[in-house]
Design an enzyme around this catalytic site. Structure first.
Site, PDB file in Angstrom:
ATOM      1  N   LYS A 179       0.826  -1.191   0.000  1.00 54.26           N
ATOM      2  CA  LYS A 179       0.000   0.000   0.000  1.00 54.26           C
ATOM      3  C   LYS A 179       0.869   1.252   0.000  1.00 54.26           C
ATOM      4  O   LYS A 179       0.416   2.331  -0.315  1.00 54.26           O
ATOM      5  CB  LYS A 179      -0.882   0.022   1.269  1.00 54.26           C
ATOM      6  CG  LYS A 179      -1.767  -1.194   1.419  1.00 54.26           C
ATOM      7  CD  LYS A 179      -2.431  -1.160   2.811  1.00 54.26           C
ATOM      8  CE  LYS A 179      -3.008  -2.493   3.144  1.00 54.26           C
ATOM      9  NZ  LYS A 179      -3.415  -2.553   4.574  1.00 54.26           N
ATOM     10  N   ASP A 199      14.931  -0.315   0.589  1.00 52.66           N
ATOM     11  CA  ASP A 199      15.724  -0.461   1.807  1.00 52.66           C
ATOM     12  C   ASP A 199      16.794  -1.519   1.523  1.00 52.66           C
ATOM     13  O   ASP A 199      17.817  -1.223   0.916  1.00 52.66           O
ATOM     14  CB  ASP A 199      14.749  -0.862   2.919  1.00 52.66           C
ATOM     15  CG  ASP A 199      15.375  -0.960   4.288  1.00 52.66           C
ATOM     16  OD1 ASP A 199      16.475  -0.435   4.476  1.00 52.66           O
ATOM     17  OD2 ASP A 199      14.767  -1.567   5.189  1.00 52.66           O
TER      18      ASP A 199
HETATM   19  P1  5GP Z   1      13.252  -3.843   1.245  1.00 52.72           P
HETATM   20  O1  5GP Z   1      12.813  -5.169   0.688  1.00 52.72           O
HETATM   21  O2  5GP Z   1      13.919  -2.961   0.224  1.00 52.72           O
HETATM   22  O3  5GP Z   1      14.116  -4.032   2.471  1.00 52.72           O
HETATM   23  O4  5GP Z   1      11.991  -3.118   1.825  1.00 52.72           O
HETATM   24  C1  5GP Z   1      11.015  -2.622   1.016  1.00 52.72           C
HETATM   25  C2  5GP Z   1       9.740  -2.382   1.765  1.00 52.72           C
HETATM   26  O5  5GP Z   1       9.936  -2.349   3.180  1.00 52.72           O
HETATM   27  C3  5GP Z   1       9.162  -1.046   1.394  1.00 52.72           C
HETATM   28  O6  5GP Z   1       8.341  -1.130   0.258  1.00 52.72           O
HETATM   29  C4  5GP Z   1       8.425  -0.663   2.653  1.00 52.72           C
HETATM   30  O7  5GP Z   1       7.141  -1.222   2.628  1.00 52.72           O
HETATM   31  C5  5GP Z   1       9.214  -1.307   3.770  1.00 52.72           C
HETATM   32  N1  5GP Z   1      10.176  -0.348   4.377  1.00 52.72           N
HETATM   33  C6  5GP Z   1      11.515  -0.285   4.234  1.00 52.72           C
HETATM   34  N2  5GP Z   1      12.047   0.733   4.934  1.00 52.72           N
HETATM   35  C7  5GP Z   1      11.010   1.352   5.516  1.00 52.72           C
HETATM   36  C8  5GP Z   1      10.912   2.509   6.368  1.00 52.72           C
HETATM   37  O8  5GP Z   1      11.866   3.211   6.727  1.00 52.72           O
HETATM   38  N3  5GP Z   1       9.634   2.848   6.765  1.00 52.72           N
HETATM   39  C9  5GP Z   1       8.529   2.136   6.399  1.00 52.72           C
HETATM   40  N4  5GP Z   1       7.356   2.558   6.860  1.00 52.72           N
HETATM   41  N5  5GP Z   1       8.594   1.048   5.613  1.00 52.72           N
HETATM   42  C10 5GP Z   1       9.816   0.666   5.175  1.00 52.72           C
END
Ligand code: 5GP
Length: 174
Positions: free
Chosen positions: A40, A100
Site C-alpha cells: 500500500k 531499503d
Molecule cells: P526492502 O525489501 O527494500 O528491504 O523493503 C522494502 C519495503 O519495506 C518497502 O516497500 C516498505 O514497505 C518497507 N520499508 C523499508 N524501509 C522502511 C521505512 O523506513 N519505513 C517504512 N514505513 N517502511 C519501510
C-alpha cells in the site's frame, strides 16, 4: 512510538515529484507506459506522480508483503495481489515508496521481467542506500535518505501514519 523529526517537508516532496513527473514524461514522450504501484506504501506517491505526467499512461497495482507490521524485513516476500494487466510488450515502470535492503524490489523485478515487458524501469521516492543487500537498478530516485525508519506519505508503522503529508522519522515514546 511517535512521529519524530521531519526529514522531508511537504513542499520539498511536491517539488521533487513534479520534477520526476517531468523527467518521466520526457523519457516516455512517444510511449504509453504502465505504472505499477506496489501497495500500500506506493499509492500516495503514485497518485501525485501521475498528476504531474503529461503523457498517456496506465496504472496497475500489486500487493506484496515483506514486513510483518514491524520495522525489520522478514526477508520473505509474498505476492498478496497480482497485476490485472498483461504487461507483455509494455513499457513498465515500477513505482515504489522506498528501497531499503532491495529484497522486495529485486523479487518483484524478476517476476515482472519473466512476463516479457518491452522495457522495465524503477522509480522510487526514497532510497535508503546504506542498507542495500541486493543491487537493484534504480532509474528514478526522489531522495536518498539515511538509515532510519521513516513514516508518512504512504509509509506506515503498523498500518498507521500513511496519511502524513511529509516524511518523518519514527521515534520511541519519551
Ligand atoms: P526492502 O525489501 O527494500 O528491504 O523493503 C522494502 C519495503 O519495506 C518497502 O516497500 C516498505 O514497505 C518497507 N520499508 C523499508 N524501509 C522502511 C521505512 O523506513 N519505513 C517504512 N514505513 N517502511 C519501510
Amino acid at each position: 512510538m511517535k512521529v519524530g523529526k521531519i526529514l522531508i517537508k511537504e513542499d520539498e516532496i511536491r517539488k521533487r515529484v513534479t520534477e520526476l513527473g517531468d523527467e518521466i514524461s520526457r523519457d516516455y514522450r512517444d510511449k504509453t507506459p504502465t505504472l505499477v504501484s506496489i501497495l500500500k506504501g506506493g499509492i500516495i506517491f503514485l497518485s501525485d506522480l501521475v498528476r504531474s505526467l503529461s503523457i498517456l499512461h496506465e496504472m496497475d497495482f500489486m500487493s506484496v508483503s515483506s514486513y510483518n507490521g514491524g520495522t525489520e524485513s522478514s526477508g520473505v516476500v509474498r505476492i498478496l495481489a497480482d497485476l490485472s494487466i498483461n504487461i507483455e510488450g509494455r513499457d513498465v515502470i515500477i513505482v515504489e515508496d522506498i528501497v531499503d535492503t532491495g529484497l522486495t524490489l529485486d523479487y518483484i523485478r524478476h517476476i515482472l521481467l519473466a512476463r516479457h515487458p518491452k522495457s522495465l524501469r524503477i522509480c522510487t521516492l526514497l532510497d535508503k542506500k546504506a542498507r542495500r543487500r541486493v543491487d537493484v537498478p534504480l532509474d528514478y530516485v526522489g531522495f536518498e535518505i539515511p538509515d532510519a525508519f521513516v513514516i508518512g506519505y504512504g509509509l506506515d508503522y503498523g498500518e498507521k501514519y500513511r496519511h502524513l503529508p511529509y516524511i518523518a522519522i519514527l521515534e520511541p515514546d519519551d
